[in-house]
Design a protein around this motif. Structure first.
Motif, PDB file in Angstrom:
ATOM      1  N   GLN A   1      11.818   3.734  -0.320  1.00  0.00           N
ATOM      2  CA  GLN A   1      12.387   4.787  -0.658  1.00  0.00           C
ATOM      3  C   GLN A   1      11.558   5.115  -2.250  1.00  0.00           C
ATOM      4  OE1 GLN A   1      15.791   3.465  -2.786  1.00  0.00           O
ATOM      5  NE2 GLN A   1      16.346   2.787  -1.112  1.00  0.00           N
ATOM      6  N   MET A   2      10.293   4.319  -2.059  1.00  0.00           N
ATOM      7  CA  MET A   2       9.047   5.322  -3.251  1.00  0.00           C
ATOM      8  C   MET A   2       7.742   5.213  -2.391  1.00  0.00           C
ATOM      9  SD  MET A   2       9.480   1.603  -6.017  1.00  0.00           S
ATOM     10  CE  MET A   2       8.553   0.434  -5.383  1.00  0.00           C
ATOM     11  N   GLY A   3       7.874   5.487  -1.102  1.00  0.00           N
ATOM     12  CA  GLY A   3       6.328   5.322   0.449  1.00  0.00           C
ATOM     13  C   GLY A   3       5.782   4.633  -0.723  1.00  0.00           C
ATOM     14  N   ILE A   4       6.014   3.456  -0.133  1.00  0.00           N
ATOM     15  CA  ILE A   4       5.325   2.218  -0.279  1.00  0.00           C
ATOM     16  C   ILE A   4       5.394   1.198   1.086  1.00  0.00           C
ATOM     17  CG2 ILE A   4       4.369  -0.499  -1.752  1.00  0.00           C
ATOM     18  CD1 ILE A   4       4.802   1.537  -4.239  1.00  0.00           C
ATOM     19  N   GLN A   5       4.585   0.995   1.196  1.00  0.00           N
ATOM     20  CA  GLN A   5       4.874  -0.153   2.818  1.00  0.00           C
ATOM     21  C   GLN A   5       4.405  -1.947   1.936  1.00  0.00           C
ATOM     22  OE1 GLN A   5       1.771   0.208   5.652  1.00  0.00           O
ATOM     23  NE2 GLN A   5       3.619  -1.336   6.769  1.00  0.00           N
ATOM     24  N   VAL A   6       5.177  -2.652   2.321  1.00  0.00           N
ATOM     25  CA  VAL A   6       4.542  -3.957   1.531  1.00  0.00           C
ATOM     26  C   VAL A   6       4.506  -4.642   2.941  1.00  0.00           C
ATOM     27  CG1 VAL A   6       6.070  -5.682   1.259  1.00  0.00           C
ATOM     28  CG2 VAL A   6       6.837  -4.333  -0.160  1.00  0.00           C
ATOM     29  N   LEU A   7       3.293  -5.084   3.017  1.00  0.00           N
ATOM     30  CA  LEU A   7       2.831  -5.996   4.055  1.00  0.00           C
ATOM     31  C   LEU A   7       2.702  -7.281   4.524  1.00  0.00           C
ATOM     32  CD1 LEU A   7      -1.046  -4.325   3.654  1.00  0.00           C
ATOM     33  CD2 LEU A   7       1.501  -3.130   5.896  1.00  0.00           C
TER      34      LEU A   7
ATOM     35  N   ARG B   1       0.850  -0.864   0.175  1.00  0.00           N
ATOM     36  CA  ARG B   1       0.141  -0.407  -0.593  1.00  0.00           C
ATOM     37  C   ARG B   1       1.207   0.907   0.071  1.00  0.00           C
ATOM     38  NH1 ARG B   1      -2.250  -0.378   6.456  1.00  0.00           N
ATOM     39  NH2 ARG B   1      -0.546   0.049   6.844  1.00  0.00           N
ATOM     40  N   ILE B   2       0.090   2.448   0.441  1.00  0.00           N
ATOM     41  CA  ILE B   2       1.020   3.725   0.028  1.00  0.00           C
ATOM     42  C   ILE B   2       1.032   4.045   0.771  1.00  0.00           C
ATOM     43  CG2 ILE B   2       0.926   5.838  -1.313  1.00  0.00           C
ATOM     44  CD1 ILE B   2      -0.188   4.792  -3.969  1.00  0.00           C
ATOM     45  N   VAL B   3       2.239   4.431   1.808  1.00  0.00           N
ATOM     46  CA  VAL B   3       2.403   5.492   2.764  1.00  0.00           C
ATOM     47  C   VAL B   3       2.211   6.576   2.441  1.00  0.00           C
ATOM     48  CG1 VAL B   3       2.469   3.558   4.160  1.00  0.00           C
ATOM     49  CG2 VAL B   3       4.643   4.430   3.543  1.00  0.00           C
ATOM     50  N   ASP B   4       2.891   6.907   1.296  1.00  0.00           N
ATOM     51  CA  ASP B   4       3.505   8.549   1.707  1.00  0.00           C
ATOM     52  C   ASP B   4       3.689   8.506  -0.024  1.00  0.00           C
ATOM     53  OD1 ASP B   4       5.628  11.185   1.348  1.00  0.00           O
ATOM     54  OD2 ASP B   4       6.877   9.995   2.487  1.00  0.00           O
ATOM     55  N   PRO B   5       2.339   9.336   0.110  1.00  0.00           N
ATOM     56  CA  PRO B   5       1.795   9.471  -1.142  1.00  0.00           C
ATOM     57  C   PRO B   5       3.042  10.955  -2.154  1.00  0.00           C
ATOM     58  CG  PRO B   5       0.266  10.769   0.151  1.00  0.00           C
ATOM     59  CD  PRO B   5       1.062   9.941   1.022  1.00  0.00           C
TER      60      PRO B   5
ATOM     61  N   ASP C   1      10.532  -4.431   1.974  1.00  0.00           N
ATOM     62  CA  ASP C   1       9.301  -3.395   2.611  1.00  0.00           C
ATOM     63  C   ASP C   1      10.672  -2.577   2.286  1.00  0.00           C
ATOM     64  OD1 ASP C   1       7.759  -1.840   4.299  1.00  0.00           O
ATOM     65  OD2 ASP C   1       8.363  -2.493   5.730  1.00  0.00           O
ATOM     66  N   ARG C   2      11.838  -2.436   2.961  1.00  0.00           N
ATOM     67  CA  ARG C   2      12.854  -2.100   3.194  1.00  0.00           C
ATOM     68  C   ARG C   2      13.234  -0.993   2.088  1.00  0.00           C
ATOM     69  NH1 ARG C   2      16.308  -4.988   4.757  1.00  0.00           N
ATOM     70  NH2 ARG C   2      17.611  -5.501   2.406  1.00  0.00           N
ATOM     71  N   ASP C   3      12.837  -1.503   0.952  1.00  0.00           N
ATOM     72  CA  ASP C   3      13.867  -1.290  -0.606  1.00  0.00           C
ATOM     73  C   ASP C   3      12.520  -0.198  -0.888  1.00  0.00           C
ATOM     74  OD1 ASP C   3      16.455  -2.387  -0.145  1.00  0.00           O
ATOM     75  OD2 ASP C   3      15.600  -4.298  -1.554  1.00  0.00           O
ATOM     76  N   SER C   4      11.260  -0.725  -1.174  1.00  0.00           N
ATOM     77  CA  SER C   4       9.922  -0.381  -1.239  1.00  0.00           C
ATOM     78  C   SER C   4       9.679   1.159  -1.014  1.00  0.00           C
ATOM     79  CB  SER C   4       8.756  -0.760  -1.198  1.00  0.00           C
ATOM     80  OG  SER C   4       9.080  -1.288   0.012  1.00  0.00           O
TER      81      SER C   4
END
Length: 294
Positions: free
Chosen positions: A157-163, A93-97, A152-155
């Protein structure tokens, strides 16, 4: 009338300006406010907001959890240099739009491509350290945890959280599966033959032991029978001896009658004896036989 028209015109202009200035944000989405192409505001909470009309514009991004599925399973090599087919999916999901927009221009497909590349690189690295057995059952949950943390750590940087990263299925290719099944079948046959051979050996041992026990039982029974028979013969001899000792003459007479009965039982019997033999003494002297009987 002119004043009324002016008021109505002003009211219409105010409503139009209000409609161009106001915008709403749903609880399922984020909103980015752009001014001349630059982000000036990020709206993360639902509600009614305002912008500068004709200058600002708004873009919306989904706040909900999204699922990335692969159309076809991917191939990866294990530490044994064996190919496996892996079917997986990612929950994100997006956490930092704002960061999401800057990184991938707000393009969901581009974000999923980068996520796929990150997860595939992680799968390739983790599968290359493990055997087929480990990736199928032994360390499957551990692999998923490592992949989720790395993705999750890499994503971020894109403002994305991997659940979550899940391996739905890990299979062998068709050609490898057939060879594995053939080896499994050969192994099962070998084990079955070994068990049959062991069972036949145990059966022979049981059969031999049963035959030995039968011979022992028969020998013991024969020995007991002979012992009983000997005791019976001894008892009979004792009785005969006691009877003989009481009246020897009668006993001799009884034995002679028994001998006569057995000798003259059949008409075809032929005996060649001297008439003066002791065998006929009770026939020659019937009076003496009568007195013996008394």
């Amino acid at each position: 009338m002119r004043n009324l028209g002016t008021v109505l015109l002003g009211l219409i202009a105010a409503l139009l300006l209000l409609s161009l200035s106001a915008f709403s944000v749903d609880q399922r989405e984020y909103a980015l406010v752009f001014r001349l192409g630059e982000i000036v505001s990020v709206k993360k909470e639902p509600g009614l907001y305002f912008k500068v009309p004709l200058v600002d514009n708004v873009r919306y991004f989904d706040k909900r959890i999204l699922t990335l599925n692969w159309v076809e399973p991917d191939r990866f090599l294990t530490s044994e240099k064996k190919n496996v087919l892996v079917d997986s999916f990612i929950k994100w999901r997006i956490v930092d739009p704002a960061k999401y927009y800057v990184s991938v221009k707000g393009d969901e497909l581009q974000a999923e491509r980068r996520l796929s590349q990150t997860v595939n690189d992680g799968l390739r690295a983790e599968f290359g350290k493990r055997t087929i057995h480990e990736v199928v059952s032994g360390e499957r949950s551990k692999i998923m945890d490592i992949l989720r943390q790395r993705a999750d750590r890499d994503s971020r940087q894109m403002g994305i959280q991997v659940l979550d990263v899940r391996l739905r299925r890990v299979d062998l290719p068709q050609e490898v599966s057939e060879s594995v099944y053939q080896r499994m079948e050969a192994e099962r046959k070998r084990v079955a033959n070994e068990l049959r051979s062991r069972g036949a050996g145990e059966a022979e041992k049981i059969r031999a032991d049963a035959d030995r026990q039968r011979e022992v039982i028969i020998a013991e029974a024969f020995s007991e029978a002979q012992k009983t028979k000997g005791e019976g013969d001894a008892k009979a001899a004792e009785i005969y001896s006691q009877a003989y000792s009481k009246n020897p003459e009668f006993y001799a007479f009884y034995r002679s009658l028994d001998a006569y009965r057995n000798s003259f039982k059949s008409k075809s019997d032929v005996m060649v004896l001297d008439p003066g033999s002791d065998f006929f003494k009770y026939m020659r002297n019937s009076g003496r036989a009568g007195s013996a009987a008394k």
